[in-house]
Design a protein around this motif. Structure first.
Motif, PDB file in Angstrom:
ATOM      1  N   ALA A 116       2.208   2.398 -30.533  1.00 56.65           N
ATOM      2  CA  ALA A 116       2.316   1.270 -31.474  1.00 56.65           C
ATOM      3  C   ALA A 116       2.485   1.775 -32.901  1.00 56.65           C
ATOM      4  O   ALA A 116       3.287   1.237 -33.678  1.00 56.65           O
ATOM      5  CB  ALA A 116       1.087   0.376 -31.364  1.00 56.65           C
ATOM      6  N   GLN A 117       1.756   2.827 -33.273  1.00 62.08           N
ATOM      7  CA  GLN A 117       1.874   3.364 -34.629  1.00 62.08           C
ATOM      8  C   GLN A 117       3.257   3.944 -34.879  1.00 62.08           C
ATOM      9  O   GLN A 117       3.848   3.720 -35.942  1.00 62.08           O
ATOM     10  CB  GLN A 117       0.792   4.424 -34.858  1.00 62.08           C
ATOM     11  CG  GLN A 117      -0.608   3.855 -34.990  1.00 62.08           C
ATOM     12  CD  GLN A 117      -1.638   4.938 -35.247  1.00 62.08           C
ATOM     13  OE1 GLN A 117      -1.536   6.058 -34.740  1.00 62.08           O
ATOM     14  NE2 GLN A 117      -2.656   4.614 -36.038  1.00 62.08           N
ATOM     15  N   THR A 118       3.782   4.708 -33.917  1.00 60.41           N
ATOM     16  CA  THR A 118       5.125   5.288 -34.109  1.00 60.41           C
ATOM     17  C   THR A 118       6.192   4.193 -34.173  1.00 60.41           C
ATOM     18  O   THR A 118       7.148   4.287 -34.946  1.00 60.41           O
ATOM     19  CB  THR A 118       5.442   6.258 -32.973  1.00 60.41           C
ATOM     20  OG1 THR A 118       5.327   5.579 -31.706  1.00 60.41           O
ATOM     21  CG2 THR A 118       4.488   7.438 -32.981  1.00 60.41           C
ATOM     22  N   THR A 119       6.020   3.141 -33.377  1.00 63.52           N
ATOM     23  CA  THR A 119       6.986   2.028 -33.414  1.00 63.52           C
ATOM     24  C   THR A 119       6.929   1.301 -34.745  1.00 63.52           C
ATOM     25  O   THR A 119       7.956   0.900 -35.302  1.00 63.52           O
ATOM     26  CB  THR A 119       6.709   1.054 -32.259  1.00 63.52           C
ATOM     27  OG1 THR A 119       6.697   1.762 -31.015  1.00 63.52           O
ATOM     28  CG2 THR A 119       7.773  -0.024 -32.204  1.00 63.52           C
ATOM     29  N   ILE A 120       5.709   1.125 -35.277  1.00 63.03           N
ATOM     30  CA  ILE A 120       5.571   0.474 -36.590  1.00 63.03           C
ATOM     31  C   ILE A 120       6.298   1.279 -37.653  1.00 63.03           C
ATOM     32  O   ILE A 120       7.012   0.722 -38.495  1.00 63.03           O
ATOM     33  CB  ILE A 120       4.086   0.300 -36.941  1.00 63.03           C
ATOM     34  CG1 ILE A 120       3.433  -0.724 -36.027  1.00 63.03           C
ATOM     35  CG2 ILE A 120       3.921  -0.134 -38.399  1.00 63.03           C
ATOM     36  CD1 ILE A 120       1.932  -0.823 -36.210  1.00 63.03           C
ATOM     37  N   ARG A 121       6.130   2.589 -37.641  1.00 57.53           N
ATOM     38  CA  ARG A 121       6.790   3.427 -38.662  1.00 57.53           C
ATOM     39  C   ARG A 121       8.310   3.315 -38.555  1.00 57.53           C
ATOM     40  O   ARG A 121       9.002   3.232 -39.568  1.00 57.53           O
ATOM     41  CB  ARG A 121       6.344   4.879 -38.508  1.00 57.53           C
ATOM     42  CG  ARG A 121       4.940   5.150 -39.010  1.00 57.53           C
ATOM     43  CD  ARG A 121       4.684   6.647 -39.171  1.00 57.53           C
ATOM     44  NE  ARG A 121       4.709   7.334 -37.884  1.00 57.53           N
ATOM     45  CZ  ARG A 121       3.641   7.539 -37.125  1.00 57.53           C
ATOM     46  NH1 ARG A 121       2.455   7.106 -37.526  1.00 57.53           N
ATOM     47  NH2 ARG A 121       3.726   8.186 -35.982  1.00 57.53           N
ATOM     48  N   SER A 122       8.834   3.323 -37.339  1.00 55.66           N
ATOM     49  CA  SER A 122      10.289   3.249 -37.182  1.00 55.66           C
ATOM     50  C   SER A 122      10.836   1.885 -37.600  1.00 55.66           C
ATOM     51  O   SER A 122      11.899   1.795 -38.222  1.00 55.66           O
ATOM     52  CB  SER A 122      10.668   3.536 -35.726  1.00 55.66           C
ATOM     53  OG  SER A 122      10.112   2.557 -34.855  1.00 55.66           O
ATOM     54  N   VAL A 123      10.102   0.820 -37.285  1.00 56.77           N
ATOM     55  CA  VAL A 123      10.575  -0.519 -37.650  1.00 56.77           C
ATOM     56  C   VAL A 123      10.475  -0.739 -39.156  1.00 56.77           C
ATOM     57  O   VAL A 123      11.390  -1.292 -39.792  1.00 56.77           O
ATOM     58  CB  VAL A 123       9.783  -1.602 -36.888  1.00 56.77           C
ATOM     59  CG1 VAL A 123      10.166  -3.002 -37.371  1.00 56.77           C
ATOM     60  CG2 VAL A 123      10.031  -1.487 -35.395  1.00 56.77           C
ATOM     61  N   MET A 124       9.370  -0.314 -39.761  1.00 55.44           N
ATOM     62  CA  MET A 124       9.214  -0.484 -41.210  1.00 55.44           C
ATOM     63  C   MET A 124      10.261   0.304 -41.978  1.00 55.44           C
ATOM     64  O   MET A 124      10.662  -0.094 -43.084  1.00 55.44           O
ATOM     65  CB  MET A 124       7.814  -0.035 -41.632  1.00 55.44           C
ATOM     66  CG  MET A 124       6.681  -0.876 -41.051  1.00 55.44           C
ATOM     67  SD  MET A 124       6.651  -2.568 -41.668  1.00 55.44           S
ATOM     68  CE  MET A 124       6.114  -2.293 -43.336  1.00 55.44           C
TER      69      MET A 124
END
Length: 308
Positions: A116-124
């Motif tokens: 979830a953290q890695t996905t948040i960074r990529s989306v942001m």
């Protein structure tokens, strides 16, 4: 039997009794237990009463099947316009396959949080700072979509993800507050100008309506006056026509010409007597002694000639 043997056999008995008791398992609702037999997966125990084979069967994992909420710790992310923000959230998930949750990944909870953290960074990183506050729902759906892809392998189901906070730096926050203040002032000015414009429009429309009403009233008044004068003229004309018809009828009667001549003579002499208005214009014949001849020229005879 020496005391040492007694202690050893006593310990073995206690251990056997302990294993015997442990072989009886009561599983509560919404909980699953993974049983291994001789180090190999054997079966999954659901809620109820179960008896295992001592020393052969062993409960290695207990999985909670209820929905649980896991906090995603705050982390620094960079937006598309290179602004560092701090983002945290909450994951709502549940175990759907206890066996895969036990053997598919070492720790599915930690793995879910990390993904979830890695996905948040990529989306942001694909969004500008202003859009990150507007696209919360899109970010949540993207994270749920990515976690759902691996959830089948890990034996879990991610129900939803919610971003708790998006915290920009203090300098950016102050700039955003100034921007919002300027935006509110702009909207207030626009609202005031639109109000003034609408007020002017209403005043002009009111004035126009008033002028139209006045002109319509003046028009109707003149029409009424014209119709009144027309009716008056028509009435006078009808009365004059009736009078002329009456005079003509009287002239055609016996003695009518003499009466008309007498009437005209009297009227003419009255005009000459000075009873007329001062501003009246009177035409005086050049020879008053020849009045009978002038009346005769008009086809009238005086009463004096009639008597003679």
């Amino acid at each position: 039997m020496n005391p040492f043997d007694i202690i050893v056999w006593g310990g073995l008995f206690v251990y056997f009794l302990f294993k015997l008791v442990r072989s009886v398992r009561i599983i509560p609702p919404r909980v699953a237990a993974i049983v291994e037999r001789l180090g190999k997966y054997h079966k999954t125990l659901l809620s109820g009463f179960h008896v295992l084979i001592p020393f052969i069967d062993k409960v290695t994992y207990i999985q909670d099947l209820k929905e649980e909420a896991m906090t995603v710790p705050p982390q620094d992310c960079f937006t598309h316009d290179n602004v560092k923000v701090e983002v945290d959230g909450v994951i709502y998930m549940m175990v759907t396959d206890p066996m895969l949750a036990s053997y598919g990944v070492t720790d599915f909870r930690q793995a879910t949080v990390q993904l979830a953290q890695t996905t948040i960074r990529s989306v942001m990183g694909t969004l500008d700072l202003d859009r990150t506050f507007e696209e919360r729902e899109m970010i949540n759906q993207k994270i749920v979509s990515v976690l759902s892809e691996v959830g089948q392998t890990w034996g879990i189901r991610v129900l939803r993800y919610e971003i708790k906070n998006i915290v920009p730096p203090v300098s950016v926050k102050n700039a955003m507050e100034r921007q919002m203040t300027a935006e509110r002032e702009r909207r207030a000015q626009i609202a005031r100008s639109e109000g003034d414009m609408q007020s002017n429009i209403n005043n002009s429309e009111g004035l126009m309506t008033e002028l139209v009403n006045r002109s319509e009233g003046e028009k109707q008044r003149r029409i009424n006056e014209a119709e009144g004068r027309a009716k008056e003229i028509e009435a006078l004309a009808n009365a004059t026509a009736q009078a002329i018809e009456s005079v003509a009828a009287a002239v055609r009667e016996p003695g009518g010409n003499q009466a008309m001549a007498l009437r005209l003579t009297e009227s003419y002499l009255n005009k000459l007597s000075g009873v007329a208005r001062k501003d009246a214009t009177v035409i005086i014949p050049s020879d008053l002694t020849r009045l009978d001849e002038q009346l005769a020229a008009l086809g009238l005879k005086s009463s004096a000639n009639k008597e003679s």
